[in-house]
Write an enzyme that holds these catalytic residues in place. Structure first.
Site, PDB file in Angstrom:
ATOM      1  N   HIS A 239       1.190  -1.574   0.142  1.00  0.00           N
ATOM      2  CA  HIS A 239       0.154  -0.237  -0.148  1.00  0.00           C
ATOM      3  C   HIS A 239       0.285   1.505  -0.080  1.00  0.00           C
ATOM      4  O   HIS A 239       0.892   1.895  -0.912  1.00  0.00           O
ATOM      5  CB  HIS A 239      -0.883  -0.230   1.051  1.00  0.00           C
ATOM      6  CG  HIS A 239      -2.081  -1.175   1.158  1.00  0.00           C
ATOM      7  ND1 HIS A 239      -3.391  -1.061   0.680  1.00  0.00           N
ATOM      8  CD2 HIS A 239      -1.904  -2.240   2.324  1.00  0.00           C
ATOM      9  CE1 HIS A 239      -3.339  -2.495   0.875  1.00  0.00           C
ATOM     10  NE2 HIS A 239      -3.368  -2.819   1.807  1.00  0.00           N
TER      11      HIS A 239
HETATM   12  C1  BDR Z   1      -2.581   1.350   5.488  1.00  0.00           C
HETATM   13  O1  BDR Z   1      -2.978   1.012   6.915  1.00  0.00           O
HETATM   14  C2  BDR Z   1      -1.974   0.529   7.133  1.00  0.00           C
HETATM   15  O2  BDR Z   1      -2.299  -0.903   7.754  1.00  0.00           O
HETATM   16  C3  BDR Z   1      -1.161   0.379   5.991  1.00  0.00           C
HETATM   17  O3  BDR Z   1       0.467   0.394   6.577  1.00  0.00           O
HETATM   18  C4  BDR Z   1      -1.761   1.423   4.852  1.00  0.00           C
HETATM   19  O4  BDR Z   1      -1.257   2.804   5.400  1.00  0.00           O
HETATM   20  C5  BDR Z   1      -3.944   0.311   4.095  1.00  0.00           C
HETATM   21  O5  BDR Z   1      -4.740   0.683   4.658  1.00  0.00           O
END
Ligand code: BDR
Ligand code: CA
Length: 310
Positions: A239
């Protein structure tokens, strides 16, 4: 090739850590500082993780403490994905020479923006609490930034709820303040980030290089991998590397201009990033570039080359 001054605000976080490794390696990015917020783990752990990462990289990026809780809600963490310490519970020490600064995340971010007026790219990889706090304390800050690139939201769907993505859901009031601030936002939401998958063959390849960085990536994604498989994913979503690679390699991505507003009241859709992308009714302002797709293979190739170069 352009090199941009960059600030990263994050809730380190397995994928935050890999994103920072990419930012460190990419020649287009001049990383000025890292501020930490609560989110994937407590503020104490995300701050500690930033120092642990400095130790792994052999760097001394200045690290600043930020929010210990969202603006007006209970803290929500994600140990099911990131482990109890936020970094997959891997063995990674805090370096003995870590520098513990007293300046807050929001003051340090403002100082960096003043030093680089209209040039600083702010990359936000966690809940937007620190940024909202900075924008409230320094109303001229949005106008001093060049732009913001965030991992957060989704034009369609959610992860922490059917309607909302984790970072926005954790602190929707902060997200609303930031999206309404006038700064142009490049929004890398789940639409694109769930396509940016690092697969087992990729982390095995990285670990086989024998470097500390390569082994760290393989080890820290294992907890997230257990979780991701339950949803039929073929890898772990990178992500937070999406906004970092977007800044350096926008040609890998497909994006559209849109109006984006944040839902802060409904219980069913709390934290939803409501876009006008697919709607007859359009919002008055196109305040965001919504990133929708990525060339996954080229993205992962560049990400792996970043890790291999460390
Ligand atoms: C986002 O939430 C966190 O768990 C990850 O680091 C990312 O920024 C994904 O939904
Ligand atoms: Ca994150």
């Amino acid at each position: 090739m352009n090199t941009y001054p960059v600030w990263i605000d994050c809730d380190i976080g397995v994928d935050d850590a890999i994103a920072i490794m990419a930012a460190h390696a990419l020649p287009q990015i001049d990383l000025l500082g890292i501020s930490t917020t609560c989110g994937n783990a407590s503020q104490e752990n995300t701050y500690r993780n930033a120092h642990r990462l400095n130790g792994l990289l052999g760097t001394d990026y200045p690290v600043y403490r930020g929010a210990v809780s969202p603006l007006c809600r209970e803290l929500l963490t994600a140990s099911h994905f990131h482990g109890n310490d936020g970094l997959g519970d891997v063995d990674l020490p805090v370096p003995p020479d870590a520098v513990y600064r007293v300046e807050t995340a929001w003051d340090a971010l403002y100082d960096a923006a003043v030093k680089h007026p209209h040039e600083l790219r702010l990359i936000a990889l966690g809940p937007l609490t620190n940024i909202a706090t900075a924008f409230s304390k320094y109303p001229d800050l949005p106008g001093l930034l060049h732009s913001m690139l965030i991992m957060g939201g989704a034009a369609v769907g959610g992860n922490i709820t059917p309607a909302a993505e984790f970072n926005i859901y954790c602190d929707p009031e902060a997200a609303e303040l930031v999206f309404d601030s006038g700064v142009h936002i490049i929004m890398c939401g789940l639409d694109v980030t769930l396509k940016a998958l690092l697969r087992p063959a990729d982390w095995d390849e990285l670990a086989a290089t024998g470097t500390k960085a390569g082994k760290f990536v393989r080890d820290c994604v294992q907890c997230a991998w257990q979780f991701s498989q339950k949803f039929g994913l073929s890898g772990v979503a990178m992500h937070d590397s999406c906004p970092v690679l977007y800044l350096a390699h926008p040609e890998l991505f497909r994006a559209e201009e849109a109006g984006v507003k944040i839902e802060t009241r409904s219980t069913l859709t709390l934290g939803k990033t409501v876009t006008d992308l697919y709607s007859d009714k359009q919002f008055d302002e196109k305040n965001a570039t919504v990133v929708l797709d990525v060339d996954r293979d080229r993205f992962i190739e560049i990400l792996k080359n970043c890790i291999k170069s460390i």
